[in-house]
Design an enzyme around this catalytic site. Structure first.
Site, PDB file in Angstrom:
ATOM      1  N   HIS A  65       0.835  -1.214   0.000  1.00  0.00           N
ATOM      2  CA  HIS A  65       0.000   0.000   0.000  1.00  0.00           C
ATOM      3  C   HIS A  65       0.865   1.257   0.000  1.00  0.00           C
ATOM      4  CE1 HIS A  65       0.107   1.085   4.401  1.00  0.00           C
ATOM      5  NE2 HIS A  65       0.192  -0.204   4.607  1.00  0.00           N
ATOM      6  N   ASP A 178       5.749   2.025   7.189  1.00  0.00           N
ATOM      7  CA  ASP A 178       4.509   1.308   6.920  1.00  0.00           C
ATOM      8  C   ASP A 178       3.726   2.176   5.925  1.00  0.00           C
ATOM      9  OD1 ASP A 178       2.030   0.147   6.869  1.00  0.00           O
ATOM     10  OD2 ASP A 178       1.500   0.680   8.922  1.00  0.00           O
ATOM     11  N   GLU A 208      -5.141   1.734   2.103  1.00  0.00           N
ATOM     12  CA  GLU A 208      -5.097   0.563   2.982  1.00  0.00           C
ATOM     13  C   GLU A 208      -5.424   0.956   4.416  1.00  0.00           C
ATOM     14  OE1 GLU A 208      -3.238  -2.397   5.775  1.00  0.00           O
ATOM     15  OE2 GLU A 208      -2.867  -0.262   5.601  1.00  0.00           O
ATOM     16  N   GLU A 209      -4.891   2.093   4.821  1.00  0.00           N
ATOM     17  CA  GLU A 209      -5.046   2.519   6.219  1.00  0.00           C
ATOM     18  C   GLU A 209      -6.492   2.856   6.576  1.00  0.00           C
ATOM     19  OE1 GLU A 209      -2.777   1.991   8.209  1.00  0.00           O
ATOM     20  OE2 GLU A 209      -0.828   2.225   7.248  1.00  0.00           O
ATOM     21  N   HIS A 319       2.860   3.908  12.688  1.00  0.00           N
ATOM     22  CA  HIS A 319       1.684   4.760  12.947  1.00  0.00           C
ATOM     23  C   HIS A 319       2.022   5.911  13.889  1.00  0.00           C
ATOM     24  CE1 HIS A 319      -1.713   2.107  11.206  1.00  0.00           C
ATOM     25  NE2 HIS A 319      -0.560   1.807  10.634  1.00  0.00           N
TER      26      HIS A 319
HETATM   27 CO    CO Z   1       0.617  -1.090   6.544  1.00  0.00          CO
END
Ligand code: CO
Length: 349
Positions: A65, A178, A208-209, A319
């Site tokens: 992603h 990420d 994606e998130e 995150h």
């Molecule tokens: Co991810």
């Protein structure tokens, strides 16, 4: 063609909250278009790089992603402060005091998430987390008009303002590892297999998130025989965690998911990953805390079902404003996924 760390750096620095993945998509396109037989972008913004191989061999989809957790301006108050919502899972504990890079209509603007000086805080509030609703971004404006003159409007998006850095000994620090670590793996595997006879579709997915949204429509279009989501997953090999709660560790190789909240790795995919890891002596580890979800959660439920799994680069502090990862883990993830694609493609259907 960029080297692996250089590519990770440009991907990490690229601006890409959910729905605004253009810069990441362009970086991937620049890197991979010359290796692909066909490149296209769908209506939601997913980018597909096709490598057409021998007929009769399975089609393997690799997905990473492109989006990162970020912010969206929802209101400009009468003193010019921006109220916002997070896009993707960010806890309010990591936001106060951070510099946010906002992409306004007139270019990029830095804003600061304001904090109360301890002098003005009640004793019982001093060490408590603040709710997101109480936070605001200060862009140096004293009324809505001044904020608007800077190019800020309702709907302006932002990300943590952190630049990629090499920390020495192979450690790197950057925002959005990420999943820019996964995007790097995606690119390197695709390049490594350019002369192979396999049918590969490398996909940079959007949103994606926000709930694996791009992967859902991407998988429907590709309709692969096998799929692998390439990720940056949480490592908690830091103070305060025990071996069973740290989930994964830096420098122990790619993290193979057995299950998480979105998918149980398909036995064929999982067995093939383990087999090639052992056969080629590529270090790998299993994800020990089955939390979170990845694009394979959406992919495996597409059409009549697609055998899927997830392989991730271990990253600390995902995150949050910035993560730390190790280059050896990225390289070993590239090796494991490359060997996986070869092995699964050679499997009789
Ligand atoms: Co991810």
């Amino acid at each position: 063609m960029t080297n692996l760390v250089g590519l990770l750096e440009s991907l990490s620095n690229a601006f890409g909250p959910p729905g605004c993945e253009d810069e990441v998509r362009n970086t991937l396109r620049k890197e991979l278009e010359e290796y692909a037989d066909e490149t296209r972008v769908d209506k939601l913004g997913n980018i597909f790089f096709y490598k057409h191989g021998k007929q009769g061999l399975p089609r393997v989809m690799l997905a990473a992603h492109m989006d990162e957790v970020g912010f969206i301006v929802t209101f400009i108050d009468n003193k010019g402060f921006l109220r916002f919502q997070t896009v993707g899972g960010i806890t309010s504990t990591v936001i106060p005091g951070q510099t946010i890079l906002l992409r306004g209509t007139k270019g990029d603007i830095e804003g600061l998430v304001g904090t109360k000086p301890p002098h003005l805080m009640k004793e019982e509030k001093r060490n408590k987390a603040v709710a997101i609703e109480e936070l605001f971004i200060d862009v140096g404006a004293s009324n809505p008009k001044e904020a608007e003159q800077k190019g800020i409007e309702i709907g302006t998006t932002g990300v943590f303002n952190v630049k990629f850095a090499e920390l020495g000994e192979g450690y790197v620090k950057g925002k959005a590892l990420d999943d820019r670590a996964g995007c790097t793996v995606l690119a390197e595997v695709f390049k490594a297999l350019k002369d192979s006879p396999y049918n590969i579709v490398a996909v940079g997915t959007v949103q994606e998130e926000m709930g694996l949204r791009g992967a859902r429509t991407a998988a429907w279009q590709v309709d692969p025989d096998y799929a692998l989501a390439l990720e940056g997953t949480f490592a908690a090999d830091v103070p305060g965690f025990s071996p069973e709660t740290e989930s994964s560790k830096l420098r122990e190789g790619p993290v193979v998911t057995i299950l998480d909240q979105s998918v149980i790795a398909h036995p064929t995919v999982l067995k093939t990953l383990i087999k090639v890891g052992k056969e080629y002596a590529i270090p790998f580890q299993f994800k020990k805390v089955p939390r979170g979800g990845t694009d394979s959660g959406a992919i495996h439920l597409t059409k009549a079902g697609i055998p899927s799994g997830t392989v991730a680069v271990p990253c600390r502090y995902i995150h949050g404003p910035a993560s730390i990862a190790h280059v050896d883990d990225v390289k070993n993830t590239v090796r494991l996924v490359t060997e996986f694609v070869k092995a699964i493609s050679e499997k009789s259907m």
